[in-house]
Design a protein around this motif. Structure first.
Motif, PDB file in Angstrom:
ATOM      1  N   ALA A  51       0.635  -1.273  -0.147  1.00  0.00           N
ATOM      2  CA  ALA A  51      -0.035   0.127   0.026  1.00  0.00           C
ATOM      3  C   ALA A  51       0.618   1.214  -0.091  1.00  0.00           C
ATOM      4  O   ALA A  51       0.263   2.309  -0.425  1.00  0.00           O
ATOM      5  N   SER A  52       2.066   1.300   0.606  1.00  0.00           N
ATOM      6  CA  SER A  52       2.750   2.474   0.592  1.00  0.00           C
ATOM      7  C   SER A  52       3.927   2.450  -0.576  1.00  0.00           C
ATOM      8  O   SER A  52       4.172   1.445  -0.976  1.00  0.00           O
ATOM      9  N   PRO A  53       4.435   3.632  -0.784  1.00  0.00           N
ATOM     10  CA  PRO A  53       5.422   3.787  -1.898  1.00  0.00           C
ATOM     11  C   PRO A  53       6.704   3.306  -1.328  1.00  0.00           C
ATOM     12  O   PRO A  53       6.991   3.164  -0.244  1.00  0.00           O
ATOM     13  N   PRO A  54       7.569   2.920  -2.098  1.00  0.00           N
ATOM     14  CA  PRO A  54       8.925   2.348  -1.690  1.00  0.00           C
ATOM     15  C   PRO A  54       9.554   3.311  -0.614  1.00  0.00           C
ATOM     16  O   PRO A  54      10.297   2.829   0.256  1.00  0.00           O
ATOM     17  N   ASP A  55       9.701   4.451  -0.832  1.00  0.00           N
ATOM     18  CA  ASP A  55      10.305   5.284   0.382  1.00  0.00           C
ATOM     19  C   ASP A  55       9.586   5.143   1.649  1.00  0.00           C
ATOM     20  O   ASP A  55      10.405   5.333   2.479  1.00  0.00           O
ATOM     21  N   VAL A  56       8.405   4.882   1.964  1.00  0.00           N
ATOM     22  CA  VAL A  56       7.779   4.740   3.090  1.00  0.00           C
ATOM     23  C   VAL A  56       8.293   2.907   3.637  1.00  0.00           C
ATOM     24  O   VAL A  56       8.378   2.680   4.659  1.00  0.00           O
ATOM     25  N   ASN A  57       8.115   2.109   2.719  1.00  0.00           N
ATOM     26  CA  ASN A  57       8.740   0.732   3.034  1.00  0.00           C
ATOM     27  C   ASN A  57       9.946   0.604   3.035  1.00  0.00           C
ATOM     28  O   ASN A  57      10.548  -0.558   2.604  1.00  0.00           O
ATOM     29  N   ILE A  58      10.673   1.643   3.268  1.00  0.00           N
ATOM     30  CA  ILE A  58      12.479   1.499   2.998  1.00  0.00           C
ATOM     31  C   ILE A  58      12.793   0.226   4.145  1.00  0.00           C
ATOM     32  O   ILE A  58      13.786  -0.255   3.664  1.00  0.00           O
ATOM     33  N   LYS A  59      11.826  -0.217   5.225  1.00  0.00           N
ATOM     34  CA  LYS A  59      12.481  -1.104   6.006  1.00  0.00           C
ATOM     35  C   LYS A  59      12.299  -2.713   5.592  1.00  0.00           C
ATOM     36  O   LYS A  59      12.745  -3.438   5.959  1.00  0.00           O
ATOM     37  N   SER A  60      11.729  -2.514   4.451  1.00  0.00           N
ATOM     38  CA  SER A  60      11.590  -4.075   3.869  1.00  0.00           C
ATOM     39  C   SER A  60      11.937  -4.032   2.392  1.00  0.00           C
ATOM     40  O   SER A  60      11.355  -4.542   1.506  1.00  0.00           O
ATOM     41  N   LEU A  61      13.145  -3.687   2.286  1.00  0.00           N
ATOM     42  CA  LEU A  61      13.761  -3.625   0.987  1.00  0.00           C
ATOM     43  C   LEU A  61      13.837  -5.121   0.649  1.00  0.00           C
ATOM     44  O   LEU A  61      14.334  -5.269  -0.722  1.00  0.00           O
ATOM     45  N   GLY A  62      14.390  -5.867   1.210  1.00  0.00           N
ATOM     46  CA  GLY A  62      14.753  -7.308   0.643  1.00  0.00           C
ATOM     47  C   GLY A  62      13.485  -8.382   0.900  1.00  0.00           C
ATOM     48  O   GLY A  62      12.265  -8.003   1.579  1.00  0.00           O
ATOM     49  N   ALA A  63      13.525  -9.615   0.200  1.00  0.00           N
ATOM     50  CA  ALA A  63      12.558 -10.507   0.413  1.00  0.00           C
ATOM     51  C   ALA A  63      13.311 -11.804   0.963  1.00  0.00           C
ATOM     52  O   ALA A  63      14.300 -12.222   0.332  1.00  0.00           O
ATOM     53  N   VAL A  64      12.632 -12.242   2.137  1.00  0.00           N
ATOM     54  CA  VAL A  64      13.355 -13.467   2.664  1.00  0.00           C
ATOM     55  C   VAL A  64      12.068 -14.305   3.323  1.00  0.00           C
ATOM     56  O   VAL A  64      11.406 -13.728   3.950  1.00  0.00           O
ATOM     57  N   GLU A  65      11.669 -15.706   2.632  1.00  0.00           N
ATOM     58  CA  GLU A  65      10.602 -16.319   2.953  1.00  0.00           C
ATOM     59  C   GLU A  65      10.753 -17.887   2.701  1.00  0.00           C
ATOM     60  O   GLU A  65      11.271 -18.078   2.016  1.00  0.00           O
ATOM     61  N   PHE A  66      10.214 -18.453   3.775  1.00  0.00           N
ATOM     62  CA  PHE A  66      10.253 -20.052   3.485  1.00  0.00           C
ATOM     63  C   PHE A  66       8.783 -20.209   2.952  1.00  0.00           C
ATOM     64  O   PHE A  66       7.542 -19.707   3.144  1.00  0.00           O
ATOM     65  N   LEU A  67       8.875 -21.263   1.640  1.00  0.00           N
ATOM     66  CA  LEU A  67       7.569 -21.543   1.036  1.00  0.00           C
ATOM     67  C   LEU A  67       7.459 -23.238   1.365  1.00  0.00           C
ATOM     68  O   LEU A  67       8.361 -23.903   1.268  1.00  0.00           O
ATOM     69  N   GLN A  68       6.252 -23.596   1.481  1.00  0.00           N
ATOM     70  CA  GLN A  68       5.984 -25.137   1.405  1.00  0.00           C
ATOM     71  C   GLN A  68       4.688 -25.365   0.412  1.00  0.00           C
ATOM     72  O   GLN A  68       3.746 -24.411   0.686  1.00  0.00           O
ATOM     73  N   ASN A  69       4.556 -26.463   0.029  1.00  0.00           N
ATOM     74  CA  ASN A  69       3.461 -26.659  -0.967  1.00  0.00           C
ATOM     75  C   ASN A  69       3.441 -25.614  -2.032  1.00  0.00           C
ATOM     76  O   ASN A  69       2.193 -25.777  -2.635  1.00  0.00           O
ATOM     77  N   ALA A  70       4.247 -24.987  -2.445  1.00  0.00           N
ATOM     78  CA  ALA A  70       4.095 -23.948  -3.528  1.00  0.00           C
ATOM     79  C   ALA A  70       4.592 -24.388  -4.771  1.00  0.00           C
ATOM     80  O   ALA A  70       5.485 -25.407  -4.887  1.00  0.00           O
ATOM     81  N   THR A  71       3.652 -24.268  -5.749  1.00  0.00           N
ATOM     82  CA  THR A  71       3.785 -24.416  -6.922  1.00  0.00           C
ATOM     83  C   THR A  71       4.614 -23.325  -7.943  1.00  0.00           C
ATOM     84  O   THR A  71       4.994 -23.523  -9.176  1.00  0.00           O
ATOM     85  N   ARG A  72       4.344 -22.060  -7.802  1.00  0.00           N
ATOM     86  CA  ARG A  72       5.007 -20.988  -8.427  1.00  0.00           C
ATOM     87  C   ARG A  72       5.083 -19.746  -7.245  1.00  0.00           C
ATOM     88  O   ARG A  72       4.188 -19.559  -6.528  1.00  0.00           O
ATOM     89  N   VAL A  73       6.028 -18.928  -7.700  1.00  0.00           N
ATOM     90  CA  VAL A  73       6.278 -17.835  -6.824  1.00  0.00           C
ATOM     91  C   VAL A  73       6.660 -16.779  -7.787  1.00  0.00           C
ATOM     92  O   VAL A  73       7.479 -16.857  -9.133  1.00  0.00           O
ATOM     93  N   THR A  74       6.269 -15.551  -7.701  1.00  0.00           N
ATOM     94  CA  THR A  74       6.650 -14.235  -8.404  1.00  0.00           C
ATOM     95  C   THR A  74       7.409 -13.170  -7.592  1.00  0.00           C
ATOM     96  O   THR A  74       6.626 -12.987  -6.576  1.00  0.00           O
ATOM     97  N   VAL A  75       8.372 -12.771  -7.897  1.00  0.00           N
ATOM     98  CA  VAL A  75       9.157 -11.972  -7.122  1.00  0.00           C
ATOM     99  C   VAL A  75       9.151 -10.483  -8.004  1.00  0.00           C
ATOM    100  O   VAL A  75       9.333 -10.359  -9.271  1.00  0.00           O
ATOM    101  N   LYS A  76       8.708  -9.453  -7.364  1.00  0.00           N
ATOM    102  CA  LYS A  76       8.698  -8.139  -8.125  1.00  0.00           C
ATOM    103  C   LYS A  76       9.647  -6.935  -7.634  1.00  0.00           C
ATOM    104  O   LYS A  76       9.817  -6.779  -6.325  1.00  0.00           O
TER     105      LYS A  76
END
Length: 112
Positions: free
Chosen positions: A69-94
């Motif tokens: 919901a917030s623009p990138p300058d507001v979400n500066i604290k979450s610049l990276g992606a780290v997550e565990f996935l189970q039962n997943a058939t597809r993932v999209t990173v943006k």
């Protein structure tokens, strides 16, 4: 734990780039990613935008987490992606940028 995908994305201006990877639902994965380069003072953000999971032998459900919901300058604290996935058939990173140049990369690890 071993890498199964290495991905790269780049944007220029107020644009987005996505990378979609197919996964085996019987395995567990660690999804990683981060900003690796930028030009200028604008902000960029990488995040997991879609995850599809297998609910039964004939049912796959996709959850859209697209565009925080917030623009990138507001979400500066979450610049990276780290997550565990189970039962997943597809993932999209943006990768989303709000101006100038941005580059991101990451690795998907099989941790089964």
């Amino acid at each position: 734990m071993f890498p199964v995908y290495r991905y790269f994305a780049w944007t220029q201006g107020q644009a987005s780039a996505t990378v979609t990877m197919g996964l085996d639902a019987s395995r567990r994965y660690l999804i990683t990613g981060g900003l690796t380069g930028k030009s200028g003072s604008s902000y960029g953000q990488i995040f997991i935008s879609v995850v599809c999971t297998q609910r039964s032998s004939d049912q796959i459900q996709c959850g859209i987490r697209d565009d925080p919901a917030s623009p990138p300058d507001v979400n500066i604290k979450s610049l990276g992606a780290v997550e565990f996935l189970q039962n997943a058939t597809r993932v999209t990173v943006k990768l989303r940028g709000d101006g100038e140049l941005h580059r991101a990369e990451g690795v998907v690890y099989d941790i089964t």
